[in-house]
Design an enzyme around this catalytic site. Structure first.
Site, PDB file in Angstrom:
ATOM      1  N   CYS A   1       1.083  -1.593   0.235  1.00 38.50           N
ATOM      2  CA  CYS A   1       0.078   0.146  -0.011  1.00 38.50           C
ATOM      3  C   CYS A   1       0.484   1.142  -0.116  1.00 38.50           C
ATOM      4  CB  CYS A   1      -0.771   0.069   1.190  1.00 38.50           C
ATOM      5  SG  CYS A   1      -1.591  -1.855   1.012  1.00 38.50           S
TER       6      CYS A   1
ATOM      7  N   CYS B   1     -13.306   0.054   8.132  1.00 40.71           N
ATOM      8  CA  CYS B   1     -12.582  -0.426   7.181  1.00 40.71           C
ATOM      9  C   CYS B   1     -12.286   0.775   5.596  1.00 40.71           C
ATOM     10  CB  CYS B   1     -12.906  -1.932   6.280  1.00 40.71           C
ATOM     11  SG  CYS B   1     -12.895  -3.345   7.323  1.00 40.71           S
TER      12      CYS B   1
ATOM     13  N   LYS C   1     -10.540   5.770   3.920  1.00 40.53           N
ATOM     14  CA  LYS C   1     -11.415   4.869   3.952  1.00 40.53           C
ATOM     15  C   LYS C   1     -12.886   5.700   3.630  1.00 40.53           C
ATOM     16  CE  LYS C   1     -15.269   4.004   6.608  1.00 40.53           C
ATOM     17  NZ  LYS C   1     -14.965   3.974   5.026  1.00 40.53           N
TER      18      LYS C   1
ATOM     19  N   HIS D   1      -9.075   3.219  -1.624  1.00 41.09           N
ATOM     20  CA  HIS D   1      -7.674   3.411  -0.942  1.00 41.09           C
ATOM     21  C   HIS D   1      -7.284   1.995  -2.504  1.00 41.09           C
ATOM     22  CE1 HIS D   1      -3.595   1.738   0.379  1.00 41.09           C
ATOM     23  NE2 HIS D   1      -4.587   1.105   1.398  1.00 41.09           N
TER      24      HIS D   1
END
Ligand SMILES: CC(C)(COP(=O)(O)OP(=O)(O)OC[C@H]1O[C@@H](n2cnc3c(N)ncnc32)[C@H](O)[C@@H]1OP(=O)(O)O)[C@@H](O)C(=O)NCCC(=O)NCCS
Length: 389
Positions: free
Chosen positions: A87, A210, A332, A336
């Site tokens: 990430c 998440c 969030k 992402h």
């Protein structure tokens, strides 16, 4: 550190589910906005190199991705490299681009990232994401990323009294910010009640704790600081950066209530920039899960260890707070798209510091120092960069 590198342009595709766009088209969207953002103009032939962060775009394009992106936007022939650090791929692509300029090798470089995650099934996406932890010990034992951060959250709650409400407050704040961001995946405000009562994913983390899975791309233009004014009258300078690594598997770490890689990265970035954490006016941090944002406040020194829950509860990271965090909506709610996230954060800080965010209501006032915090996996890698105008 004397600023040797400047950011002079930035672009980002809309984040979300892009059924009608390929990986290449998403990157082209970011590139076109980048070119248009260079006030005094840029000839594409002036670009020497392209560094692209990507985890693997759902397995669709695993090889030669950087050359493919360069070719598609009309830059065949440039030095092109793909960077993969889960990430934090484009957070590291950005730093590699800085290093290339600082070495004297290149003058004008693009750092960007791209990911297309929504083409694969939800199950495949989770399997594929899981291999960014310690595959042997974690994913093959059935662990997901939400599961790893849930373990950290439980320990943080046990050690410091962080509450479930405080986790949900992060989600409420970031959705509120994303409501004002036309490029965000979720542009809806949520109540604390809704956030608290959404379906459980991995206790104590529920759906609203998440980040989602996202399609998207981002790209920023860097150059040698001395030539920045050729491209724009308002460059944003790289004041300092730092990186860190740690054991990938949680069971090998000294602590699971802090990400050592991020602490190391922040320490180095602050030292190079010659600033203290409280000097930061605006930050984009890696809130892949709500607990990750609370830990980030502590790892970055915005508050004392264990005080992250209080930091969100007292509104200190809100738009009106001491250090506004994730005005874009963060991972969030902005979304992402793994490989694109790091330079997507730079895109936000670039616009915040230049006062060019699309919706003025989202513009922080009088910010001169910005920070990005980009974490790989569950903390195996981290990149922190400090920017100034
Ligand atoms: C949270 C998660 C498990 C949900 O997966 P899912 O149930 O397969 O989600 P779907 O994409 O099928 O969406 C189902 C619904 O939930 C919503 N949703 C999905 N993720 C959401 C999120 N993070 N927040 C709020 N709503 C979400 C969708 O909009 C959809 O709503 P709808 O039915 O009204 O259209 C998944 O997004 C996930 O694994 N996220 C973490 C990704 C990750 O680990 N990234 C790396 C971080 S280190």
């Amino acid at each position: 550190m004397e600023s040797k590198v400047a950011v002079v342009g930035a672009g980002q595709s809309k984040y979300g589910e892009s059924v009608d766009k390929s990986v290449k088209e998403l990157f082209l969207d970011a590139y076109i906005e980048l070119i248009n953002s260079v006030d005094n103009g840029l000839e594409p032939r002036e670009i020497n190199a392209v560094y692209i962060g990507s985890l693997g775009s759902g397995g669709f394009q695993l090889g030669n991705l950087s050359a493919l992106m360069a070719e598609y936007v009309g830059l065949p022939g440039v030095h092109a490299v793909r960077i993969e650090n889960a990430c934090s791929s484009s957070g590291f692509a950005f730093i590699e681009a800085c290093l290339a300029i600082m070495s004297g090798m290149y003058d004008v470089v693009i750092a960007g990232g791209v990911e297309k995650m929504r083409d694969v099934s939800s199950l495949k996406a989770k399997y594929w994401l899981g291999v960014s932890g310690d595959t042997e010990y974690e994913r093959l034992a059935g662990m997901t990323f939400a599961g790893l951060y849930a373990i950290m959250a439980n320990r943080h709650m046990h050690d410091y009294g962080t509450t479930r409400e405080q986790l949900s407050m992060v989600a409420v704040k970031n959705h509120k910010n994303a409501f004002l961001n036309p490029k965000a995946q979720f542009q809806n405000k949520i109540t604390l009640e809704k956030a608290m009562n959404s379906p459980m994913v991995a206790y104590p983390l529920n759906l609203f704790d998440c980040c989602p899975t996202t399609d998207g791309a981002s790209a920023v233009l860097l150059c040698k600081a001395e030539i920045a004014k050729k491209f724009t009258d308002s460059p944003v300078y790289v004041a300092g950066f730092g990186t860190g690594t740690d054991y990938l598997a949680l069971h090998d770490r000294e602590t699971i209530t802090s990400l050592k890689a991020a602490v190391l990265a922040a320490r180095e970035a602050y030292k190079k920039a010659g600033i203290k954490p409280k000097d930061v006016d605006v930050a984009e941090v890696h809130d892949c899960f709500t607990i990750a944002e609370i830990i980030a406040y502590e790892d970055l020194g915005f508050c004392e260890r264990g005080e992250g829950g209080k930091f969100i509860e007292e509104g200190l990271s809100s738009m009106e707070g001491e250090i506004p965090v994730n005005l874009s909506g963060g991972l969030k709610a902005k979304g992402h798209p793994i490989g694109a996230t790091g330079t997507g954060q730079v895109y936000e800080i670039f616009n915040q510091l230049r006062k060019t965010v699309q919706k003025p209501a989202r513009q922080v006032k009088d910010a001169e120092i910005g920070l990005t915090h980009n974490v790989g996996g569950s903390g195996g890698t981290a990149a922190v960069t400090v920017f100034k105008v």
